[in-house]
Write a protein that holds these residues in place. Structure first.
Motif, short mmCIF file in Angstrom:
data_model
loop_
_atom_site.label_atom_id
_atom_site.label_comp_id
_atom_site.label_asym_id
_atom_site.label_seq_id
_atom_site.Cartn_x
_atom_site.Cartn_y
_atom_site.Cartn_z
N LYS A 54 31.92 -8.00 15.97
CA LYS A 54 31.38 -6.64 15.92
C LYS A 54 31.59 -5.87 17.23
O LYS A 54 31.21 -4.70 17.32
N ASN A 55 32.21 -6.54 18.20
CA ASN A 55 32.42 -5.94 19.52
C ASN A 55 31.09 -5.48 20.14
O ASN A 55 30.96 -4.36 20.64
N LYS A 56 30.10 -6.38 20.07
CA LYS A 56 28.78 -6.11 20.62
C LYS A 56 28.43 -7.20 21.65
O LYS A 56 29.13 -8.19 21.79
N ASN A 57 27.32 -7.00 22.34
CA ASN A 57 26.96 -7.90 23.43
C ASN A 57 25.73 -8.77 23.14
O ASN A 57 24.83 -8.37 22.41
N PHE A 58 25.75 -9.94 23.78
CA PHE A 58 24.58 -10.80 23.89
C PHE A 58 24.16 -10.76 25.35
O PHE A 58 24.98 -10.95 26.25
N TYR A 117 33.30 -16.86 25.22
CA TYR A 117 32.87 -15.54 24.73
C TYR A 117 32.54 -14.62 25.90
O TYR A 117 31.61 -13.81 25.81
N LYS A 118 33.28 -14.73 26.98
CA LYS A 118 32.97 -14.00 28.21
C LYS A 118 32.91 -12.48 28.02
O LYS A 118 32.12 -11.78 28.66
N LYS A 119 33.71 -11.97 27.11
CA LYS A 119 33.73 -10.53 26.88
C LYS A 119 32.42 -10.03 26.27
O LYS A 119 32.03 -8.87 26.47
N ASN A 120 31.74 -10.90 25.55
CA ASN A 120 30.54 -10.48 24.82
C ASN A 120 29.23 -11.04 25.38
O ASN A 120 28.16 -10.57 25.02
N PHE A 121 29.33 -12.06 26.24
CA PHE A 121 28.14 -12.62 26.88
C PHE A 121 27.94 -11.88 28.19
O PHE A 121 28.76 -11.97 29.11
#
Length: 403
Positions: A168-172, A228-232
């Motif tokens: 979803k191109n979202k963040n954690f 998942y570095k882009k999203n974490f």
């Protein structure tokens, strides 16, 4: 008939009040005038409780606003200027006991406290063989997520959450560079702070843990973050609700103290659960939180120790806790309330209660603990998991805590 009903109601009310305390009100000091400190959010409710207690027990009570950290600090520095009854946190228990600032509870209250409250909450007020306060509330951090994107099943596993974030191109969001939250990874590996040692209580003790198990857990977590570095996102906790507001985040680790703002932002999509599990080898290991407790204690300098203990017990009773839950964002320590449908129907309360069972008591933690664990968390986020020696990283962290 109406008169008989009225008389019966009065008798029932009186019996209910008397039953609140294991000690008869006739044993309280005559003419007791008590001062109570309680957090600002609870002042109105606590005043109502105290008014009821005062009328039934012929004492005078003044309620004043004082946040829990401030109350403990003032008590440590100037007991004579402090309240008779005050709320403090579990991480201050030993400091207050060693300074002889709080009254150990009489045996009748100890029995009642142990019977009515969860075992961990009782441990949080126990030093040696004595109990020094009345457990009242519990707080911790857990997973908050947007149910529009993440299912309850996916919320149980961190990689599943991160996979949704990626798609979803979202963040954690997790404040991994903060020792408070980074501890969850160490705890998942089996390491626990386990009291203080040394002549001046200046060394952190730990439980017997497997160095290889903890190291492998650190490696697995770091590998997942790297994947998942882009999203974490390693950001402070306020960025969880901020991310929900902006639509950039769909999950994160946040505290129960921010439940209301997260609920208001996510609305019907407000999801909350205990911390997710990670895969370590062939096993699933659940991240574990720190769990802090709030309790009402009695100032050792009070002129009215019996009346003060009775009031503290009343404020921390099942009915007292239920009242406080309506104005504070903590969970109950009372066993019955922890199972009550009226409490657990609120998702954040259910999550606090569940998370408390997967947590470490925030007690006996050295001030020097936090920075090394924060550094560890930051390295888990920034390092190359393929080339990092996690055993050495663990050893350095433990060493730095006790230097």
């Amino acid at each position: 008939m109406k008169k008989l009903v009225s008389v019966l109601l009065v008798i029932i009310t009186m019996l209910t009040v008397v039953a609140i305390s294991p000690v008869s009100s006739s044993a309280y000091e005559k003419g007791a005038r008590l001062v109570v400190w309680t957090p600002s959010a609870s002042v109105k409710k606590v005043k109502t409780l105290c008014n009821t207690f005062a009328k039934k027990n012929n004492v005078k009570i003044t309620v004043r606003s004082m946040e829990v950290n401030d109350s403990a600090s003032i008590l440590l520095n100037d007991p004579m200027a402090s309240a008779d009854v005050l709320m403090y946190t579990s991480d201050r228990t030993n400091h207050l006991v060693r300074a002889r600032c709080v009254v150990p509870l009489s045996s009748s209250y100890v029995k009642a406290v142990k019977k009515n409250n969860t075992s961990d909450s009782v441990k949080s007020v126990t030093v040696g063989k004595k109990v020094y306060g009345f457990p009242t509330l519990t707080n911790t951090y857990y997973l908050v997520y947007n149910k529009k994107y993440i299912t309850e099943k996916q919320a149980n596993n961190l990689e599943s959450i991160l996979e949704v974030c990626k798609k979803k191109n979202k963040n954690f969001v997790m404040d991994l560079s903060n020792g408070y939250y980074a501890s969850s990874v160490l705890f998942a590996g089996g390491l626990r702070p386990n009291g203080l040692k040394g002549a001046y209580f200046d060394k952190q003790k730990f439980n017997k843990y497997s160095k290889s198990t903890v190291s492998n857990t650190l490696k697995a977590f770091s590998g997942l973050v790297n994947k998942y570095k882009k999203n974490f996102k390693d950001l402070s906790a306020e960025n969880v609700s901020l991310g929900f507001m902006k639509g950039t985040a769909i999950a994160g680790i946040d505290g129960c103290w921010n439940a209301q703002i997260n609920k208001s932002v996510l609305g019907k999509n407000f999801g909350v659960a205990k911390l997710p599990a990670i895969k370590v080898g062939s096993k699933n290991k659940r991240l574990m939180s720190f769990c802090g407790y709030k309790m009402y204690g009695v100032n050792a300098a009070t002129e009215y120790p019996k009346a003060s203990q009775a009031l503290a017990y009343y404020l921390s009773s099942e009915s007292g806790q239920k009242t406080l839950l309506n104005c504070m964002q903590d969970g109950p320590t009372n066993k019955k309330l922890s199972k009550a449908k009226s409490i657990i129907k609120k998702p954040e309360m259910k999550a606090i209660i569940q998370q408390a069972k997967c947590s470490v008591i925030q007690k006996d933690i050295l001030a020097s603990y936090w920075d090394p664990v924060a550094t560890l968390g930051h390295k888990l986020y920034t390092c190359n998991p393929k080339t990092t020696n996690f055993t050495k990283l663990l050893e350095q962290t433990i060493k730095s805590i006790n230097e």
